[in-house]
Design a protein around this motif. Structure first.
Motif, PDB file in Angstrom:
ATOM      1  N   THR A   1       0.833  -1.199   0.000  1.00  0.00           N
ATOM      2  CA  THR A   1       0.000   0.000   0.000  1.00  0.00           C
ATOM      3  C   THR A   1       0.869   1.251   0.000  1.00  0.00           C
ATOM      4  N   SER A   2       0.282   2.329  -0.456  1.00  0.00           N
ATOM      5  CA  SER A   2       0.918   3.648  -0.386  1.00  0.00           C
ATOM      6  C   SER A   2      -0.065   4.605   0.269  1.00  0.00           C
ATOM      7  N   ASP A   3       0.294   5.868   0.296  1.00  0.00           N
ATOM      8  CA  ASP A   3      -0.603   6.862   0.880  1.00  0.00           C
ATOM      9  C   ASP A   3      -1.902   6.990   0.099  1.00  0.00           C
ATOM     10  N   THR A   4      -1.856   6.539  -1.161  1.00  0.00           N
ATOM     11  CA  THR A   4      -3.054   6.674  -1.997  1.00  0.00           C
ATOM     12  C   THR A   4      -3.810   5.365  -2.166  1.00  0.00           C
ATOM     13  N   GLY A   5      -3.399   4.322  -1.446  1.00  0.00           N
ATOM     14  CA  GLY A   5      -4.154   3.080  -1.487  1.00  0.00           C
ATOM     15  C   GLY A   5      -3.330   1.875  -1.879  1.00  0.00           C
ATOM     16  N   ALA A   6      -4.021   0.804  -2.268  1.00  0.00           N
ATOM     17  CA  ALA A   6      -3.361  -0.449  -2.619  1.00  0.00           C
ATOM     18  C   ALA A   6      -2.515  -0.278  -3.876  1.00  0.00           C
ATOM     19  N   VAL A   7      -1.344  -0.910  -3.859  1.00  0.00           N
ATOM     20  CA  VAL A   7      -0.419  -0.817  -4.983  1.00  0.00           C
ATOM     21  C   VAL A   7      -0.265  -2.197  -5.625  1.00  0.00           C
ATOM     22  N   SER A   8      -0.498  -2.279  -6.929  1.00  0.00           N
ATOM     23  CA  SER A   8      -0.290  -3.498  -7.699  1.00  0.00           C
ATOM     24  C   SER A   8       0.730  -3.223  -8.795  1.00  0.00           C
TER      25      SER A   8
END
Length: 615
Positions: free
Chosen positions: A342-349
């Motif tokens: 995850t990052s500050d803006t949400g889930a990372v794929s």
């Protein structure tokens, strides 16, 4: 401290005890230690193991030696009346859980994880118990590399019975002195204390300069001073570990679960099969994975070739596998859709590609990633040339939650430019199409030169109790996908949950069809029954499923991973299955590779081309 392996006493073979303690008449596995409650910050790697339920329930102790393995006594898992070791490899006969990092069992600290597999030693009372999910926030115990010696003091730890408590809720420890060591066991004793019921499998530790090393595990005890015991002898037997550290490392590195895909990786006109394996964690706690290729030959398949592996840093459980010719060079490649956290803006794929060299694969390259907001956990992955440009793309069937009109699903296409991918939403529904009810696959179903997407959909049950399944096709126009069209629905009972989906041109007419490996259950004699159905495309709809094969012997649906490809270069796609056949005595996974060859109108019975362990 007194350890309580179980409330029910179990017989223990004298073999493990007599060499070190004499003619012991023991009636239970090595039990716990009478000693002091440990501090809250000590021995976090110690596990309390609960096995069985009701009258057969019992408890033992163990040690986390890897993020996904606990080391404990084999005797804890032995069936009543059976030898303490070795126990059968594979799934425990009774449900078992390990509570790790919870020194006070009345609290909520640590984790409770189910034990899914046993890897036993044949020569001593010892087993590696695999956990269903890794425990990554607790440091595993460090195994000692040198043997215990007479006169040495070891710290014995366990959750077992004490002098005054039948079922303790606190981890205890006590100092024991080594009196003798032989090839596989160590004899220990303690004035005023014993190892008791419930301590079986617990750690015996050497503490040097503030660091604890795991030297042995508790195997058998006279249980003097333990609540309910009238015995006066305090000796106990420990199972040595220092001479089997290589075996422990081997088990930690065993291939576990796998994912399978297919493609012509060497451009010889025959499609091959690739298997992506979970290799557990390294001694440093790094996640390891490996890629093996089964190259098709004129007579079947060659033995698997290890075409890539990592010493750490690539997590199998965060990977979803697919294949295609992403760079348009005529050789199919492998792609992994990856959970990057995850990052500050949400889930990372992210999307990684393993480019084929024709004889192997290059190391994975990150060919797409999102800064946030794309959730790997609600993504189902497939691949095909959706725009007809000669380069395969990746599609993700995605759960967009719900709207006022119901469940919202979307299709995202990751279009390849030969090097990287660009993601774009190419279809979405305003509501009423449930992501969790769909299995996804790809193929050119209408023979227009552009691959399409199909979803096998779970329609629940009809009013008369029949299972309802449907097939929806999302036809590509080269830019987006048309709204899904129901191209087949079951008239009788067809169970979506018993289906595994694949696509291929089984008739050789240029239109991709659908293959379904189907679970027909298990007979009273324990014979696993499976069937293979094909749904033939006419360019618009699909014919009702035709049962092209059904097993006559035992063929386990649960152990099967089906893929499609033209393995024999005859212009018709076949079906391949990577099959989990069992486990070796030392815990290695045994796989088999089967192919179901298409005749154009039928599918021949499966032929096994290879069986063994990839390492």
């Amino acid at each position: 401290m007194n350890l309580n392996p179980s409330r029910r006493v179990r017989a223990l073979s004298l073999l493990a005890a007599t060499a070190a303690v004499g003619a012991l008449t023991l009636t239970s596995p090595a039990q716990a230690v009478i000693g002091d409650a440990v501090a809250d910050n000590a021995y976090a790697f110690t596990a309390q193991i609960q096995i069985g339920a009701g009258e057969t329930s019992r408890a033992c102790t163990g040690s986390l030696v890897d993020a996904q393995y606990v080391l404990t006594a084999s005797s804890c898992f032995a069936a009543a009346g059976q030898p303490a070791f070795p126990v059968p490899a594979g799934a425990p006969a009774e449900k078992a859980t390990a509570t790790i990092g919870r020194r006070d069992l009345t609290g909520t600290a640590g984790q409770v994880v189910e034990i899914t597999e046993l890897v036993p030693r044949a020569d001593r009372d010892l087993v590696m118990a695999k956990l269903a999910t890794p425990v990554t926030d607790i440091t595993p115990a460090l195994l000692a590399a040198t043997p215990p010696t007479a006169g040495e003091t070891l710290q014995a730890v366990g959750y077992g019975r004490t002098a005054d408590t039948w079922v303790p809720d606190r981890l205890h420890a006590g100092a024991f002195t080594v009196t003798q060591a032989d090839a596989t066991t160590v004899a220990v004793t303690r004035d005023g204390g014993s190892i008791c019921k419930g301590d079986a499998g617990g750690p015996a530790l050497r503490e040097t300069n503030g660091k604890a090393e795991l030297v042995a595990v508790h195997s058998a005890s006279w249980q003097a001073g333990c609540l309910g015991s009238e015995e006066t002898r305090t000796g106990a037997v420990e199972t040595r570990l220092d001479d089997i550290t290589e075996w422990v490392q081997q088990v930690r590195a065993l291939p576990g679960e796998s994912q399978v895909t297919s493609g012509d990786f060497n451009a010889d006109g025959r499609e091959d099969i690739a298997a992506f394996y979970d290799n557990g964690t390294s001694p440093e706690g790094k996640n390891r994975s490996s890629l093996f290729a089964f190259y098709a030959t004129s007579t079947g398949f060659a033995a698997p070739k290890n075409v890539w592996s990592t010493p750490g840093g690539f997590t199998w459980s965060k990977s979803k596998l697919t294949a295609g010719d992403f760079d348009g060079d005529g050789k199919d490649d492998v792609a992994v859709f990856y959970d990057s956290g995850t990052s500050d803006t949400g889930a990372v794929s992210s999307l990684y590609t393993f480019t084929s060299t024709g004889t192997g694969f290059k190391a994975p390259r990150k060919s797409w990633t999102t800064t946030g907001g794309f959730n790997w956990a609600v993504s189902k992955v497939t691949s095909g040339d959706y725009n007809g440009d000669g380069k395969d793309d990746v599609a993700v069937f995605y759960d967009n939650g719900t709207s006022d009109t119901g469940a919202v699903s979307s299709l995202y296409t990751f279009t390849s430019n030969g090097t990287d991918f660009t993601a774009r939403k190419t279809w979405t529904t305003t509501g009423g199409f449930t992501w969790s009810a769909g299995q996804v696959t790809s193929g050119d179903y209408n023979k227009d030169g552009k691959d399409d997407v199909a979803v096998l959909y779970n329609g629940g049950k009809s009013a008369d109790g029949k299972f309802v399944s449907s097939l929806y096709t999302f036809l590509s126009d080269g830019t987006v996908f048309n709204n899904p069209r129901k191209s087949w629905t079951s008239s009788g009972s067809f169970n979506w949950s018993a289906s595994k989906l694949t696509s291929g041109d089984y008739s050789g007419d240029g239109r991709a069809d659908i293959g379904i490996l189907y679970n027909r259950g298990t007979t009273a004699e324990g014979v696993h029954q499976s069937a293979l159905f094909t749904l033939t495309s006419d360019g618009t709809d699909f014919a009702a499923p035709r049962e092209a094969w059904t097993s006559t012997g035992s063929f386990s649906w649960a152990a099967s991973q089906p893929v499609s490809g033209d393995f024999n270069k005859d212009g018709k796609d076949d079906i391949g299955v990577l099959y989990r056949s069992g486990t070796t005595a030392d815990g290695r996974r045994i796989d088999s590779l089967f192919s179901f060859t298409s005749t154009g109108t039928d599918v021949q019975a499966p032929v096994r081309h290879w069986s063994g362990s990839v390492v």
